[in-house]
Design a protein around this motif. Structure first.
Motif, short mmCIF file in Angstrom:
data_model
loop_
_atom_site.label_atom_id
_atom_site.label_comp_id
_atom_site.label_asym_id
_atom_site.label_seq_id
_atom_site.Cartn_x
_atom_site.Cartn_y
_atom_site.Cartn_z
N GLY A 18 0.79 -1.21 0.00
CA GLY A 18 0.00 0.00 0.00
C GLY A 18 0.83 1.26 0.00
N VAL B 170 -5.93 -6.31 1.41
CA VAL B 170 -5.59 -4.89 1.35
C VAL B 170 -5.39 -4.32 2.74
N CYS C 18 -4.16 0.79 -1.70
CA CYS C 18 -3.50 -0.49 -1.46
C CYS C 18 -3.94 -1.47 -2.54
#
Length: 123
Positions: free
Chosen positions: A35, A103, A50
């Protein structure tokens, strides 16, 4: 040794574009989310975007429609294309590796940080 090398920052005018790059090494690039975070003076570090191991993406509301994250596993590199930049985008931008493949949306989920690259948007 995990290393994240961020580059591509600079000074641009409002409405301009920059592309940040993050070259990763020392871990299996395809197994982790990577990210981009940013930190403006006097503010906390915050997530910008991300990308997960399977290509799922996350964007903070403040950058949706303007920023695009992508990855190139052959180059172990994650990119952040930033268009229509605004003065409020001014910050030091950091790339980071998440704890796993999903993520990352919080600094608490980061295991490694790269060095920052300064982005300054003039009005």
């Amino acid at each position: 040794e995990v290393q994240l090398q961020a580059s591509g920052g600079g000074l641009v005018q409002t409405g301009g574009s920059l592309r940040l790059s993050c070259v990763a090494s020392g871990f299996n690039f395809d197994d982790y989310a990577i990210g981009w975070f940013r930190q403006a003076p006097g503010k906390e570090r915050e997530v910008v975007s991300c990308i997960s191991d399977d290509g799922a993406t996350f964007y903070d509301d403040s950058v949706k429609g303007r920023f695009t994250i992508s990855s190139d596993s052959a180059k172990n590199t994650v990119y952040l294309q930033m268009n229509n930049l605004k003065p409020e985008d001014t910050a030091v931008y950091y790339c980071a590796v998440g704890r796993g493949s999903a993520v990352v949306t919080s600094t608490t989920s980061v295991t490694y940080w790269g060095q920052g690259t300064q982005v300054t948007v003039s009005s």
